[in-house]
Design an enzyme around this catalytic site. Structure first.
Site, PDB file in Angstrom:
ATOM      1  N   TYR A  99       0.836  -1.204   0.000  1.00 25.15           N
ATOM      2  CA  TYR A  99       0.000   0.000   0.000  1.00 25.15           C
ATOM      3  C   TYR A  99       0.868   1.250   0.000  1.00 25.15           C
ATOM      4  O   TYR A  99       1.771   1.384   0.837  1.00 25.15           O
ATOM      5  CB  TYR A  99      -0.898   0.003   1.236  1.00 25.15           C
ATOM      6  CG  TYR A  99      -1.757   1.240   1.362  1.00 25.15           C
ATOM      7  CD1 TYR A  99      -2.858   1.428   0.540  1.00 25.15           C
ATOM      8  CD2 TYR A  99      -1.455   2.222   2.309  1.00 25.15           C
ATOM      9  CE1 TYR A  99      -3.653   2.558   0.645  1.00 25.15           C
ATOM     10  CE2 TYR A  99      -2.245   3.362   2.425  1.00 25.15           C
ATOM     11  CZ  TYR A  99      -3.338   3.525   1.591  1.00 25.15           C
ATOM     12  OH  TYR A  99      -4.119   4.649   1.700  1.00 25.15           O
ATOM     13  N   ASP A 201       9.348   4.059   0.712  1.00 24.28           N
ATOM     14  CA  ASP A 201       8.112   4.571   1.303  1.00 24.28           C
ATOM     15  C   ASP A 201       8.130   4.236   2.788  1.00 24.28           C
ATOM     16  O   ASP A 201       7.840   3.120   3.197  1.00 24.28           O
ATOM     17  CB  ASP A 201       6.895   3.939   0.619  1.00 24.28           C
ATOM     18  CG  ASP A 201       5.582   4.451   1.204  1.00 24.28           C
ATOM     19  OD1 ASP A 201       5.622   5.285   2.134  1.00 24.28           O
ATOM     20  OD2 ASP A 201       4.517   4.020   0.734  1.00 24.28           O
ATOM     21  N   LYS A 228       2.547  10.202   8.776  1.00 26.43           N
ATOM     22  CA  LYS A 228       2.082   9.621  10.033  1.00 26.43           C
ATOM     23  C   LYS A 228       2.796  10.212  11.250  1.00 26.43           C
ATOM     24  O   LYS A 228       2.426  11.271  11.720  1.00 26.43           O
ATOM     25  CB  LYS A 228       2.173   8.095   9.973  1.00 26.43           C
ATOM     26  CG  LYS A 228       1.235   7.483   8.915  1.00 26.43           C
ATOM     27  CD  LYS A 228       1.188   5.979   9.017  1.00 26.43           C
ATOM     28  CE  LYS A 228       0.368   5.344   7.902  1.00 26.43           C
ATOM     29  NZ  LYS A 228      -1.066   5.643   7.952  1.00 26.43           N
TER      30      LYS A 228
END
Length: 401
Positions: A99, A201, A228
């Protein structure tokens, strides 16, 4: 965390791993209260933006320059665009089941299934939503995690058209499985020799150490996407990397090769919260998280071994994930659960909620700095209770396996 009925929960979702200091972390609340009195957003840079940028550039290897955006999705999409602008190529390669946010090219094969994921040595590019353009699928080379030979062959086959390989060092939805050193080496060797940029990522996995996840696994990226935890609980994303690649965004001499902006990018609330949160993530905080993570994974693993049940646990640092299979998976396909496994994992999530723990389904569970050894032992205790109650369901998974 408390729900509207007053029930108390230990939160292992933490807004999908974002809240590394837990909910309503007092230093962040205090700093945000002060900043709100001074203004919530400006069309100008602020001191907190510069300070957070300096902290991240000093801490994260390979991040020489940085730009802030509002989400992890934006960070990924601008990293891919930067790679295209720098190389003049259009294709990207990504991992099956990984993802990377809601950008068309990054979503390819996110939810590949056995009936459409294709040849194990050359995975198909599968769409994730109705109407995804075929041209998008054609521009993405799908790789299997930890499959050294097929990854090397596919990257070399498409090298002349590949702008970047985007790689999550430990894909959460892909199984939260560690990369092998041979896999990391193969990706890096082909990328370097072929002029393909390597994007790490770390939107989720930056929390794996003081310096991030790439250092932990020997990955040396050209670009790093972050999000995040660097926002302290507020919306944020960031793209950082080599100075020559980051110059694609440079507007100091006029029109940049890659324009990038956003009304709320680098807003002072996100910058302030992120700066305070990251300053509190010192070496001691990461050692505490590592210790708790080890207790949970080892405790669950030992319980599985003692009972002889067909389950396993993966993860690292402050992250873990339980799988409905006896054999530790090495990639997304191996981690893909059968029907009995899906049913069992949903029941596991329900049992944990009934026992006072929010355990995310199908992705990483995360530990926060506010948790203690007693919380780790409570997680293991609840897991043991689940095994006591659902022995028959475990037998069904064993048969399917």
């Amino acid at each position: 965390m408390f729900d509207v009925d007053g029930r108390r929960f230990l939160d292992l979702n933490c807004n999908f791993t974002t809240l590394i200091h837990g909910h309503a972390f007092a230093p962040v609340v205090e700093a945000l209260t002060h900043q709100l009195q001074r203004g919530s957003c400006f069309a100008n840079p602020t001191e907190s933006e510069i300070e957070l940028a300096e902290l991240l550039c000093e801490r994260i290897p390979q991040v020489h320059r940085i730009r802030f955006v509002n989400t992890g999705t934006e960070a990924v999409l601008f990293a891919i665009k930067a790679a295209r602008a720098f190389t003049g190529r259009s294709k990207i390669a990504k991992l099956e089941g990984a993802y990377h946010g809601a950008y068309d090219w990054a979503e390819v094969s996110l939810a590949a299934m056995p009936d459409d994921w294709g040849d194990p040595d050359a995975p198909s590019s599968t769409g994730v939503y109705r109407g995804m353009p075929a041209s998008v699928l054609d521009d993405v080379v799908v790789l299997r995690f930890n499959d050294v030979e097929s990854v090397r062959r596919l990257l070399l086959l498409h090298a002349q058209k590949l702008a970047a390989v985007i790689l999550d060092p430990m894909p959460s939805r892909g199984g939260l499985i560690a990369p092998t050193p041979e896999f990391i080496a193969a990706v890096q060797d082909v990328a370097r020799s072929s002029g393909i940029l390597l994007i790490a990522d770390e939107v989720l996995n930056l929390r794996q150490s003081f310096r991030g996840a790439s250092v932990r696994y020997g990955l040396v990226p050209d670009l790093v996407t972050m999000g995040k935890i660097i926002g302290g609980g507020l919306p944020i994303g960031a793209i950082g990397g080599r100075e020559d690649v980051m110059k694609m965004f440079d507007a100091s001499a006029g029109q940049p090769l890659l324009p990038q902006g956003g009304t709320f990018s680098a807003n002072p609330l996100s910058m302030t919260a992120g700066l305070v949160a990251m300053r509190h993530l010192d070496h001691a905080a990461f050692a505490h998280l590592e210790m708790l993570g080890n207790i949970v994974r080892e405790g669950i693993g030992q319980t599985i071994s003692n009972r002889g049940v067909p389950l396993c646990v993966t993860g690292a640092a402050s992250l873990f994930r339980i799988h409905p299979m006896a054999q530790m998976p090495s990639d997304y396909r191996e981690a893909y659960p059968g029907l009995a496994g899906v049913t069992l994992m949903k029941q596991l999530t329900r049992f944990f909620a009934e026992s006072g723990i929010i355990l995310p389904y199908g992705t990483a569970a995360s530990i926060s700095t506010q948790m203690a050894c007693a919380d780790a032992e409570f997680i293991i205790h609840v897991f043991t209770g689940f095994l006591d109650k659902y022995e028959d369901m475990l037998d069904a998974v064993d048969v399917c396996a």
